[in-house]
Design a protein around this motif. Structure first.
Motif, PDB file in Angstrom:
ATOM      1  N   TRP A   1       9.310  -8.712  -6.153  1.00 30.58           N
ATOM      2  CA  TRP A   1       9.038  -7.359  -5.676  1.00 30.58           C
ATOM      3  C   TRP A   1       8.701  -6.398  -6.808  1.00 30.58           C
ATOM      4  O   TRP A   1       8.064  -5.366  -6.603  1.00 30.58           O
ATOM      5  CB  TRP A   1      10.235  -6.814  -4.908  1.00 30.58           C
ATOM      6  N   ALA A   2       9.133  -6.744  -8.045  1.00 31.65           N
ATOM      7  CA  ALA A   2       8.980  -5.826  -9.164  1.00 31.65           C
ATOM      8  C   ALA A   2       7.658  -5.981  -9.899  1.00 31.65           C
ATOM      9  O   ALA A   2       7.338  -5.152 -10.768  1.00 31.65           O
ATOM     10  CB  ALA A   2      10.128  -6.016 -10.153  1.00 31.65           C
ATOM     11  N   VAL A   3       6.873  -7.010  -9.563  1.00 34.87           N
ATOM     12  CA  VAL A   3       5.649  -7.271 -10.325  1.00 34.87           C
ATOM     13  C   VAL A   3       4.709  -6.067 -10.296  1.00 34.87           C
ATOM     14  O   VAL A   3       4.186  -5.630 -11.325  1.00 34.87           O
ATOM     15  CB  VAL A   3       4.946  -8.529  -9.776  1.00 34.87           C
ATOM     16  N   GLY A   4       4.463  -5.517  -9.115  1.00 31.99           N
ATOM     17  CA  GLY A   4       3.559  -4.365  -9.010  1.00 31.99           C
ATOM     18  C   GLY A   4       4.059  -3.175  -9.805  1.00 31.99           C
ATOM     19  O   GLY A   4       3.269  -2.421 -10.400  1.00 31.99           O
ATOM     20  N   TYR A   5       5.381  -2.978  -9.836  1.00 28.50           N
ATOM     21  CA  TYR A   5       5.952  -1.867 -10.608  1.00 28.50           C
ATOM     22  C   TYR A   5       5.714  -2.070 -12.103  1.00 28.50           C
ATOM     23  O   TYR A   5       5.399  -1.120 -12.834  1.00 28.50           O
ATOM     24  CB  TYR A   5       7.453  -1.750 -10.331  1.00 28.50           C
ATOM     25  N   LEU A   6       5.872  -3.307 -12.589  1.00 26.30           N
ATOM     26  CA  LEU A   6       5.701  -3.562 -14.014  1.00 26.30           C
ATOM     27  C   LEU A   6       4.273  -3.299 -14.467  1.00 26.30           C
ATOM     28  O   LEU A   6       4.033  -2.646 -15.500  1.00 26.30           O
ATOM     29  CB  LEU A   6       6.112  -4.996 -14.342  1.00 26.30           C
ATOM     30  N   PHE A   7       3.305  -3.781 -13.707  1.00 25.61           N
ATOM     31  CA  PHE A   7       1.907  -3.569 -14.102  1.00 25.61           C
ATOM     32  C   PHE A   7       1.527  -2.092 -13.973  1.00 25.61           C
ATOM     33  O   PHE A   7       0.767  -1.565 -14.797  1.00 25.61           O
ATOM     34  CB  PHE A   7       0.991  -4.452 -13.253  1.00 25.61           C
ATOM     35  N   THR A   8       2.061  -1.416 -12.953  1.00 31.77           N
ATOM     36  CA  THR A   8       1.795   0.027 -12.824  1.00 31.77           C
ATOM     37  C   THR A   8       2.423   0.784 -13.982  1.00 31.77           C
ATOM     38  O   THR A   8       1.826   1.720 -14.539  1.00 31.77           O
ATOM     39  CB  THR A   8       2.341   0.553 -11.494  1.00 31.77           C
ATOM     40  N   ALA A   9       3.659   0.391 -14.386  1.00 33.88           N
ATOM     41  CA  ALA A   9       4.325   1.032 -15.521  1.00 33.88           C
ATOM     42  C   ALA A   9       3.514   0.844 -16.799  1.00 33.88           C
ATOM     43  O   ALA A   9       3.414   1.767 -17.624  1.00 33.88           O
ATOM     44  CB  ALA A   9       5.726   0.464 -15.689  1.00 33.88           C
ATOM     45  N   ALA A  10       2.912  -0.342 -16.960  1.00 30.87           N
ATOM     46  CA  ALA A  10       2.072  -0.583 -18.146  1.00 30.87           C
ATOM     47  C   ALA A  10       0.840   0.312 -18.106  1.00 30.87           C
ATOM     48  O   ALA A  10       0.434   0.892 -19.127  1.00 30.87           O
ATOM     49  CB  ALA A  10       1.686  -2.048 -18.218  1.00 30.87           C
TER      50      ALA A  10
ATOM     51  N   LEU B   1       9.978   8.281  -8.620  1.00 35.04           N
ATOM     52  CA  LEU B   1      10.128   9.686  -8.973  1.00 35.04           C
ATOM     53  C   LEU B   1       8.796  10.304  -9.371  1.00 35.04           C
ATOM     54  O   LEU B   1       8.518  11.463  -9.070  1.00 35.04           O
ATOM     55  CB  LEU B   1      11.134   9.814 -10.127  1.00 35.04           C
ATOM     56  N   ALA B   2       7.946   9.523 -10.013  1.00 40.21           N
ATOM     57  CA  ALA B   2       6.645  10.022 -10.467  1.00 40.21           C
ATOM     58  C   ALA B   2       5.587   9.992  -9.370  1.00 40.21           C
ATOM     59  O   ALA B   2       4.442  10.375  -9.606  1.00 40.21           O
ATOM     60  CB  ALA B   2       6.168   9.207 -11.667  1.00 40.21           C
ATOM     61  N   GLY B   3       5.958   9.519  -8.172  1.00 41.66           N
ATOM     62  CA  GLY B   3       4.994   9.459  -7.071  1.00 41.66           C
ATOM     63  C   GLY B   3       4.028   8.295  -7.164  1.00 41.66           C
ATOM     64  O   GLY B   3       2.923   8.350  -6.603  1.00 41.66           O
ATOM     65  N   LYS B   4       4.431   7.225  -7.845  1.00 44.32           N
ATOM     66  CA  LYS B   4       3.531   6.087  -8.076  1.00 44.32           C
ATOM     67  C   LYS B   4       3.941   4.843  -7.287  1.00 44.32           C
ATOM     68  O   LYS B   4       3.462   3.742  -7.572  1.00 44.32           O
ATOM     69  CB  LYS B   4       3.527   5.738  -9.577  1.00 44.32           C
ATOM     70  N   GLU B   5       4.791   4.996  -6.284  1.00 48.94           N
ATOM     71  CA  GLU B   5       5.253   3.819  -5.558  1.00 48.94           C
ATOM     72  C   GLU B   5       4.111   3.167  -4.777  1.00 48.94           C
ATOM     73  O   GLU B   5       4.010   1.932  -4.723  1.00 48.94           O
ATOM     74  CB  GLU B   5       6.398   4.181  -4.621  1.00 48.94           C
ATOM     75  N   ALA B   6       3.238   3.962  -4.185  1.00 48.73           N
ATOM     76  CA  ALA B   6       2.105   3.393  -3.451  1.00 48.73           C
ATOM     77  C   ALA B   6       1.214   2.574  -4.386  1.00 48.73           C
ATOM     78  O   ALA B   6       0.729   1.491  -4.017  1.00 48.73           O
ATOM     79  CB  ALA B   6       1.295   4.511  -2.792  1.00 48.73           C
ATOM     80  N   ASP B   7       1.002   3.080  -5.597  1.00 50.51           N
ATOM     81  CA  ASP B   7       0.208   2.331  -6.573  1.00 50.51           C
ATOM     82  C   ASP B   7       0.872   1.002  -6.900  1.00 50.51           C
ATOM     83  O   ASP B   7       0.202  -0.028  -7.047  1.00 50.51           O
ATOM     84  CB  ASP B   7       0.042   3.144  -7.859  1.00 50.51           C
ATOM     85  N   ALA B   8       2.204   1.014  -7.017  1.00 50.89           N
ATOM     86  CA  ALA B   8       2.928  -0.213  -7.339  1.00 50.89           C
ATOM     87  C   ALA B   8       2.820  -1.231  -6.215  1.00 50.89           C
ATOM     88  O   ALA B   8       2.693  -2.441  -6.460  1.00 50.89           O
ATOM     89  CB  ALA B   8       4.387   0.109  -7.632  1.00 50.89           C
ATOM     90  N   GLN B   9       2.860  -0.772  -4.967  1.00 52.31           N
ATOM     91  CA  GLN B   9       2.755  -1.687  -3.826  1.00 52.31           C
ATOM     92  C   GLN B   9       1.373  -2.327  -3.762  1.00 52.31           C
ATOM     93  O   GLN B   9       1.236  -3.526  -3.477  1.00 52.31           O
ATOM     94  CB  GLN B   9       3.055  -0.928  -2.531  1.00 52.31           C
ATOM     95  N   LYS B  10       0.344  -1.529  -4.021  1.00 50.89           N
ATOM     96  CA  LYS B  10      -1.020  -2.082  -4.043  1.00 50.89           C
ATOM     97  C   LYS B  10      -1.169  -3.076  -5.178  1.00 50.89           C
ATOM     98  O   LYS B  10      -1.816  -4.123  -5.036  1.00 50.89           O
ATOM     99  CB  LYS B  10      -2.035  -0.953  -4.185  1.00 50.89           C
ATOM    100  N   MET B  11      -0.599  -2.747  -6.328  1.00 47.38           N
ATOM    101  CA  MET B  11      -0.698  -3.627  -7.496  1.00 47.38           C
ATOM    102  C   MET B  11      -0.003  -4.956  -7.241  1.00 47.38           C
ATOM    103  O   MET B  11      -0.437  -6.000  -7.748  1.00 47.38           O
ATOM    104  CB  MET B  11      -0.071  -2.933  -8.703  1.00 47.38           C
ATOM    105  N   LEU B  12       1.061  -4.950  -6.436  1.00 42.40           N
ATOM    106  CA  LEU B  12       1.779  -6.184  -6.146  1.00 42.40           C
ATOM    107  C   LEU B  12       0.849  -7.203  -5.497  1.00 42.40           C
ATOM    108  O   LEU B  12       0.870  -8.394  -5.855  1.00 42.40           O
ATOM    109  CB  LEU B  12       2.971  -5.894  -5.229  1.00 42.40           C
TER     110      LEU B  12
END
Length: 802
Positions: free
Chosen positions: A121-130, A93-104
């Protein structure tokens, strides 16, 4: 002449493919369908049952990839989402999915080394959320991210993702208004508060938010649907409204007209197509005249939602058929003689019944709606005595009244189509939603008069009880109760004849034989058919039925649903909506109305078999105010209020109130005295200033006063408004009443009064069927709307349904 017509017809047929091929080039931009539409279409044809309250949003968020599926062709609406899924939804929703995929890719090794309790699959999302401040970095390694997300946690993530300004101190109001506010995690409240204020998430009718409760995929879909409606740009989506105006190229290309008047084409083929959400189903095609919302990602339409069958930019015209041939009709109207196209989607009716175009003949008087050269609707009037002569006011449009507002009346005919007809200010309108009417039209399409169809069936009562036997066409209910004025009351063992048009519904589906339901608990709606009360609709209680009596929060007439504080309610084909003794449509539902809703809370239905509007409202307008200047045929009112729903609403545009020779006027300044209109009105020879500056109550037909009561300005606060049923008349004009309700402006509710009451009627103004009447004409059991003073003297009594 006939040979020339044949030649022209042949020429049209010969060149029509070329004309269709050129049509796309003249309609502005061309948008091509989505290449993966077949996979997308299959992904939203869910194999499991989706509750109706979440079906629309489940399709929308899945089709637009706002909520990921689980890969088995099902939506799983009752499945609780995990904390890692909640974070992924928020970052998307915040437009950060691409960042999460790169972080993965960067953090995969760290995932295996530190054994984070999450899916890979959620690892990149967790670090991006942090990194974005959604969670504390150290929590990545200590929290259980596969565990289920709580409502407060999800709300806080959504608040951050939408970029709301956090609320602190005195701004934290809604969160602390819940009875269970002490259960909130205080760190979450600054981000939850704006989510509540924007209506993205709500509590329930019990006054709680349930912050520690789990949140399901169905609930998440509804929340994301609300965000999609308010902020589509958050998902990278452009949303635009349009109308399908043509179909070309073997029914694969759609000519669209946007709200701004511009035209464009949506082009499809076997490889590129569209996904269409139409009410409770999905398909891959559109029809002419459908109004739609188009959800675009870039220049690609990912999803198209059909909004309804009402047409835009339409005008109703009257005229005479000059000639008709296959696919064409020539009509002479005020605009002159023109040729119009008849398409497969043209709705042709004869006196309200659907017919084919073969019924079109020269000399017929017709009313028609044209869009871009195509006839959308055409009604033939078969009752014109001289079909070659278009006499104003002879053609009528018949159907059920849906709505009356802003100088128009909206009528739905037997085919389900609606027409909005303009009403000139001089036309008297004394009908209400649900009435069957004939609206006679002038040649310009305006209403010349409205005739109420007298044999319209009205509902009588709602019963519930055990179906104990069915003998012939009669059914018997044991342990029966009748719903009347907000409450159930016991009634003796009940036998009812079943109407020929009676229907039985089980789990929101039509049932077959009433006999097969003997022993079941049922709800029965009755109606009066030519003086006899008969069972019209029988709803079988399936064990999961629940009754709600609550106020409506919002109404979505396009989607066919409304919301109560605790649930969403859908209106289906088998739903019955009752209001003011009539069977009406969802168009008659409004926010803040009190309704009794019967709802199946299991499975995928959530469709209400019954909605009964409980707001007490007379059939005529009731106003009160102060008499200002009196003229020769009218008077001006000051500080005028109109009874609207349950409350008095200030009338901003006062205008003048007309007094006719038939207006009945009671002067209650002293002893109650009936005065003539002449005694009240001023003319050049005689004035009656005694009535100016005094207060009045009046029953109105438009701007015309049917009857009025004049009373002193020192006792206006003593007047109360009640509703009750007439029981019997005692001596000395004492009317005995049952089921009395009195409106409380303090609680904004109707509260039951004593089981029996009374009112003195000797000086009351009595209105029945919009005309002056008396208590002698009122039958036992009739609903009454009464204005009375503290001494229980009736001022104004309006008769409701009998």
């Amino acid at each position: 002449m006939r040979r020339l017509g044949v030649f022209l017809l042949a020429a049209i047929l010969f060149f029509s493919p070329i004309k269709s091929a050129l049509a796309a080039s003249t309609t502005g931009a061309v948008y091509y369908g989505f290449e993966g539409y077949k996979l997308l279409l299959n992904s939203v044809k869910f194999n499991d049952k989706i509750p109706a309250w979440s079906y629309r949003d489940a399709v929308r968020v899945t089709a637009l990839s706002l909520l990921k599926g689980v890969g088995d062709g099902k939506f799983h609406p009752e499945e609780k989402i995990s904390r890692e899924e909640a974070i992924a939804i928020a970052l998307r929703l915040a437009g950060k999915e691409a960042d999460a995929q790169k972080m993965l890719d960067q953090k995969t090794a760290e995932y295996y080394t530190n054994m984070i309790d999450s899916s890979e699959w959620a690892v990149g999302y967790l670090f991006t959320a942090a990194n974005e401040g959604y969670i504390i970095p150290g929590d990545i390694y200590t929290e259980e991210w596969k565990s289920k997300a709580s409502r407060e946690e999800f709300a806080a993530y959504i608040g951050r993702a939408l970029g709301y300004t956090p609320a602190y101190g005195m701004d934290q109001q809604l969160a602390y208004s819940f009875d269970d506010s002490s259960l909130f995690n205080r760190d979450y409240i600054p981000f939850i508060e704006p989510v509540l204020k924007d209506g993205i998430m709500v509590g329930n009718s019990r006054g709680t938010f349930n912050p520690k409760g789990m949140i399901t995929r169905g609930q998440v879909a509804v929340i994301l649907g609300r965000i999609l409606d308010k902020y589509p740009e958050k998902f990278g989506i452009t949303k635009m409204k349009a109308t399908v105006t043509g179909i070309i190229h073997n029914s694969t290309d759609y000519i669209m007209r946007a709200d701004d008047g511009s035209s464009f084409t949506i082009s499809t083929d076997d490889r590129r197509g569209i996904v269409v959400l139409n009410n409770s189903s999905v398909t891959d095609g559109l029809k002419i005249s459908q109004n739609v919302d188009i959800y675009m990602k870039g220049n690609t339409p990912y999803l198209i939602e059909v909004l309804g069958n009402e047409k835009v930019s339409k005008s109703i015209q009257n005229g005479e058929v000059i000639s008709a041939d296959k696919g064409t009709v020539n009509i002479r109207s005020d605009a002159g003689e023109r040729s119009y196209r008849i398409t497969p989607y043209t709705n042709i009716t004869l006196d309200g019944k659907r017919v084919s175009e073969d019924e079109l003949m020269p000399g017929q008087y017709v009313s028609f709606t044209e869009e871009y050269g195509d006839i959308v609707e055409l009604a033939i009037n078969g009752e014109v005595e001289n079909p070659g002569y278009s006499e104003p006011g002879r053609f009528y449009y018949s159907g059920s009244v849906v709505e009356i507002d802003s100088g128009h009346i909206l009528i739905r005919d037997d085919s389900g189509n609606t027409n909005s007809l303009p009403i000139p200010s001089y036309v008297s309108v004394n009908v209400k939603p649900g009435d069957l009417v004939k609206a006679y039209l002038n040649n310009d399409g305006t209403v010349s008069s409205i005739e109420k169809v007298e044999d319209n069936m009205e509902y009588a009562y709602l019963y519930r009880g055990r179906l104990s036997s069915v003998v012939g066409n009669k059914l018997q209910l044991d342990d029966a109760q009748r719903f009347d004025n907000f409450r159930w009351s016991d009634t003796p063992s009940l036998r009812l004849a079943v109407s020929r048009e009676g229907q039985i519904y089980d789990d929101n589906m039509p049932g077959s034989d009433v006999q097969s339901y003997i022993g079941d608990y049922v709800y029965v709606i009755t109606r009066m058919e030519y003086g006899e009360e008969m069972a019209y609709r029988i709803v079988v209680e399936n064990g999961h039925m629940k009754e709600y009596v609550d106020d409506i929060d919002s109404v979505d007439k396009v989607a066919g649903r409304f919301t109560l504080p605790d649930t969403d309610v859908y209106i289906g084909d088998g739903s019955v909506i009752l209001k003011d003794g009539k069977m009406v449509t969802i168009d008659s539902l409004e926010r803040d109305q009190t309704v009794l809703t019967l709802l199946d809370r299991m499975g995928s239905s959530n469709v209400a078999p019954l909605v009964m509007v409980l707001d007490s409202q007379p059939a005529v307008r009731i106003v009160w105010g102060r008499i200002d200047h009196i003229n020769s045929t009218t008077f001006e009112a000051d500080k005028m209020y109109e009874l609207n729903g349950n409350d008095w609403k200030r009338v901003s545009d006062l205008g003048e109130l007309y007094i006719s020779d038939d207006t009945y006027i009671i002067d209650r300044l002293g002893d109650a005295t009936v005065i003539s209109p002449e005694e009240f009105l001023n003319d050049r020879y005689e004035r009656h200033p005694v009535y100016e500056n005094e207060y009045f109550y009046a029953a109105m037909d438009g701007d015309e006063v049917i009857g009025m009561v004049i009373f002193g300005n020192d006792n206006s606060d003593d007047i109360r408004f009640v509703t009750a049923r007439f029981d019997s008349m005692s001596k000395n004009s004492l009317a005995n009443l049952t089921d009395m309700l009195e409106y409380s402006s303090f609680t904004d509710k109707w509260a039951p009064g004593p089981s029996k009451g009374y009112v003195w009627t000797q000086d009351a103004l009595v209105i029945k069927n919009g005309r002056i009447s008396s208590m002698d004409d009122i039958k036992n059991g009739t609903q009454l709307y009464i204005l009375l003073d503290d001494s229980l003297n009736g001022l104004l009594i309006v008769c409701g349904e009998e």
